[in-house]
Design an enzyme around this catalytic site. Structure first.
Site, short mmCIF file in Angstrom:
data_model
loop_
_atom_site.label_atom_id
_atom_site.label_comp_id
_atom_site.label_asym_id
_atom_site.label_seq_id
_atom_site.Cartn_x
_atom_site.Cartn_y
_atom_site.Cartn_z
N PRO A 1 -1.39 2.54 -5.25
CA PRO A 1 -2.38 1.64 -4.65
C PRO A 1 -3.03 2.23 -3.40
CG PRO A 1 -0.37 0.44 -5.18
CD PRO A 1 -0.09 1.89 -5.40
N LEU B 1 0.85 -1.20 0.00
CA LEU B 1 0.00 0.00 0.00
C LEU B 1 0.88 1.24 0.00
CD1 LEU B 1 -3.08 -0.64 2.33
CD2 LEU B 1 -3.04 -0.19 -0.11
N HIS B 2 1.47 1.52 -1.15
CA HIS B 2 2.30 2.71 -1.32
C HIS B 2 1.78 3.51 -2.49
CE1 HIS B 2 5.35 1.60 1.61
NE2 HIS B 2 5.20 0.37 1.19
N ALA B 3 1.92 4.81 -2.44
CA ALA B 3 1.60 5.76 -3.51
C ALA B 3 0.30 5.44 -4.24
CB ALA B 3 2.77 5.88 -4.47
#
Length: 87
Positions: free
Chosen positions: A18, A14-16
């Site tokens: 997504p 769960l980065h940037a």
């Protein structure tokens, strides 16, 4: 209140990008929604909160929802996570 454990399988967790999709989906529900990782719980509708958890591929998180559409919220967010955010 309901909760469900979900394991992230997409490449970046769960980065940037997504995380942005996740937040947008969470905000489409009226229920209060949280993401829990280990002993930390953050508002699932807060980009900064979700990013602060540092969720990466293979981690299991707990989604928690409380409200009129809690079941739909958990189902929708689980489906989004399981789709791999279309990566």
């Amino acid at each position: 209140m309901i909760s469900r454990n979900v394991t992230l399988q997409n490449n970046v967790g769960l980065h940037a990008r997504p995380a942005t999709f996740f937040i947008q989906k969470a905000n489409s529900y009226k229920s209060s929604i949280w993401v829990e990782k280990e002993d930390r719980r953050v508002n699932a509708k807060s980009l900064l909160g979700v990013l602060s958890l540092g969720i990466v591929k293979g981690m299991t998180i707990t989604l928690i929802a409380d409200g009129n559409d809690e079941t739909e919220a958990i189902d929708g967010l689980t489906e989004l996570i399981n789709s791999g955010f279309s990566e």
